[in-house]
Enzyme design. Structure first.
Site, short mmCIF file in Angstrom:
data_model
loop_
_atom_site.label_atom_id
_atom_site.label_comp_id
_atom_site.label_asym_id
_atom_site.label_seq_id
_atom_site.Cartn_x
_atom_site.Cartn_y
_atom_site.Cartn_z
N TYR A 39 40.42 61.50 30.90
CA TYR A 39 41.84 61.41 30.38
C TYR A 39 42.18 62.29 29.32
CZ TYR A 39 46.24 58.96 30.16
OH TYR A 39 47.66 58.54 30.32
N CYS A 49 54.25 58.19 28.21
CA CYS A 49 53.08 58.23 28.59
C CYS A 49 52.21 59.46 28.17
CB CYS A 49 52.89 58.37 30.31
SG CYS A 49 53.40 56.84 30.86
N HIS A 50 52.91 60.50 28.19
CA HIS A 50 52.22 62.05 27.55
C HIS A 50 53.33 62.76 26.89
CE1 HIS A 50 50.10 60.77 31.58
NE2 HIS A 50 49.25 60.84 30.79
N GLY A 51 54.28 62.01 26.26
CA GLY A 51 55.53 62.63 25.43
C GLY A 51 56.16 63.72 25.80
#
Lengths: 419, 190
Positions: A295, B154-156
């Site tokens: 991840y 989640c991932h900006g």
């Protein structure tokens, strides 16, 4: 199955009869007398431990499937019901959930052991390749299984992971919707994930058979990486290594039992106790701990497709490892410089795991106020090292490193001059 | 198999055998392909999934600055009644500097009289990165990201007041679903 002369002699009429028709007892007996190098250490017990893990997952999994309902409206409730109402469900459900973590814990040690002692080198490439395939299917099985309790992390984990397929150029969206069976993760998705989660462990079991077959055909590696040269260099698998494996299994089960009985949720996420809600994403979507390094690699690049390709490459590179390492010396014991690189590689894997759990923009290592190294930067450095280890360090070190002098034989290494 | 016949004098026509091999192989390949097709296609969207297509939304119930979230095809749809400040911000952006260049007008559908109503922005509330639901509720300024629109936790990924990607890993702007005005205040999505 094993390539050594058979010493099995059927004693009774029924076993004699069977031996002529289907020599299955002979196969088991030959397995037990298989000559193993006499110097195998405790790192070699993880093969047996992993067999136990697979059996545990299959048995507890079949039981859970008898009580679980793969439907979006009922799945979450049915898992709670297993834990609360089904006789011994409180025991069997955590055995399966904790068992998945223990399985990955054991497989990572098993893989690091193979790396350290060069177990992937000729003539054991097929052993390593089957191991890589097993690991890949394990990851798929773990992911599919994590979706089934239908909590928030289940749902959003499934959304993010199936989103990877959406990044494929041109056909991405169609491919993703084909996998999901709809426009988003929904009931058809849960249904097929359940079916595949039930199937794959049996595929793994078959591949383990091939993995062990290839290993018995090529012979086991050992801590000094020198092939057994005489009968003195080996011991029968039983009782020498069955006993050693049994002791290691006992220790392993203590750790397993600790988690099952005292910390069944420590390795999971609290968010998965909230039922899946397609309208609300959890604050931080984090995969299970065993996927965290990958991840981190995924998030180390700001581009969607590049991130996925890099993550896939991180696993693909394992498949070509036997052809990347140019050194003929198997064991790191005799490779003083590469050994240090290996230790750094293990540290890099842990750092990647740590970065995977963190928020990319947060400070990982602070110096002074508000300043420091972010998880993103740290993940980039560790990712670069991860790939450099396989693609630069191993090929180059094999050519320039001067290995230490190796003992003549396993017996010499174990007993010195004594005979 | 039981009776032994002497085949040594039999003439074997190699060409005929090759033909039989190829013909058998070809027939088997076609058969396998024909069987594989339904086995692969069953994974796709079922008729009922496709049919659960459209929803109607009454825009008049959304007050200024508010955002409505509704589930459509298993995904949330955002309808934001934008404030004049948000609209002017969305319109004043130099689109040359955008990752996925689109003007604010291109992200709206015409009302029954053929004009655009910039007050209502309708989008699929799914981050184009990996499908999380971005946050952007009114009143939570820190939840709207650096450009005052939406932020994906989640991932900006940061989206502006027109739902366009401004910062972070998402490759494209938030998707505009196919929708039409069926009256001055009601839209039909899908």
């Amino acid at each position: 199955m094993s390539g050594h002369p058979s010493t099995y002699e059927p004693k009774y009429a029924p076993t004699k009869w069977l031996d002529k028709r289907l020599p299955i007892i002979r196969m088991g007996a030959d397995f037990m007398t298989y000559p193993s190098p006499r110097n195998l250490n405790y790192w070699w017990t993880f093969g047996g431990i992993l067999t136990l893990c697979l059996m545990t997952q299959i048995i507890t999994g079949i039981i859970l499937a008898m009580h679980y309902v793969p439907h979006v409206d009922l799945a979450f409730e049915s898992v709670q019901r297993i834990k609360r109402d089904v006789p011994f469900g409180w025991l069997i459900q955590p055995m399966h959930a904790v068992g998945a973590s223990m399985f990955f814990f054991a497989v990572y040690i098993h893989m690091f052991r193979g790396l350290y002692y060069g177990s992937y080198k000729a003539p054991r490439e097929m052993v390593w390749l089957f191991g890589c395939v097993i690991y890949l299917i394990m990851m798929a099985t773990g992911f599919l299984g994590y979706t089934l309790p239908w909590g928030q992390m289940s749902f959003w984990g499934a959304t993010v992971i199936t989103g990877f397929f959406g990044a494929v150029p041109v056909v991405g969206e169609s491919l993703q919707q084909w996998l999901l069976g709809g426009f988003a993760v929904d009931n058809p998705t849960l249904n097929r994930f359940f079916a595949l989660h039930y199937l794959l462990p049996f595929v793994i079991a078959a591949l383990v058979g091939l993995h062990v077959w290839a290993m018995h055909h090529a012979g086991q590696n050992n801590p000094i990486g020198i092939e057994p040269k005489s009968k003195k260099d080996t011991l029968a698998f039983h009782p020498f290594y069955t006993v050693k494996d049994a002791f290691a299994v006992g220790v392993f089960l203590l750790v397993f039992a600790f988690f099952v009985f005292y910390q069944p949720d420590a390795l999971g996420h609290a968010d998965n106790y909230i039922e899946a809600d397609p309208m609300k994403t959890p604050e931080h979507i984090v995969p299970e701990w065993y996927f965290l390094p990958f991840y981190a690699i995924l998030r180390a690049v700001p581009d969607k497709l590049m991130g996925i390709l890099l993550m896939v490459a991180a696993i693909a590179v394992l498949f070509i490892l036997p052809w990347l390492d140019t050194s003929k010396v198997r064991s790191m014991r005799f490779r003083p410089v590469t050994r240090r690189w290996f230790i750094l590689f293990v540290i890099a894997c842990f750092i990647l795991g740590w970065c995977g759990a963190g928020n990319p923009d947060d400070i990982a290592i602070p110096f002074g106020e508000d300043k420091g190294i972010t998880f993103l930067l740290l993940a980039r450095v560790a990712t670069a090292f991860y790939f450099a280890f396989f693609l630069l360090i191993l090929p180059i070190m094999g050519m320039i490193e001067k290995p230490k002098e190796r003992p003549e034989s396993i017996t010499k290494a174990v007993l010195g001059g004594a005979e | 198999m039981s009776d032994h016949t002497d085949n040594s004098h039999e003439h074997i026509d190699e060409d005929k055998r090759d033909f039989i091999y190829i013909a058998t192989g070809a027939a088997a390949a076609v058969g396998a392909g024909a069987l594989a097709w339904p086995l692969v296609m069953q994974m796709g969207k079922a008729a009922d999934t496709l049919a659960a297509g459209s929803i109607e939304i009454d825009l008049s119930k959304i007050s200024e600055g508010q955002q409505l979230k509704m589930l459509w095809r298993g995904k949330p749809v955002f309808v934001r009644h934008r404030t004049p400040a948000e609209i002017s911000e969305a319109e004043s952006v130099d689109i040359a500097q955008l990752k996925d260049p689109q003007t604010d007008d291109e992200r709206l559908m015409p009302t029954p009289d053929g004009k655009l109503d910039p007050k209502y922005l309708v989008m699929v509330g799914v981050c184009t990165h990996f499908g999380c639901v971005p946050v952007g509720e009114q009143g939570k300024v820190d939840a709207q990201g650096e450009y005052g629109g939406w932020y994906c936790p989640c991932h900006g990924s940061h989206y502006d007041t027109s739902g366009r990607i401004r910062k972070g890993p998402a490759p494209t702007n938030l998707e505009i679903p196919a929708y039409t005005y069926i009256s001055d205040t009601v839209i039909k999505v899908g």
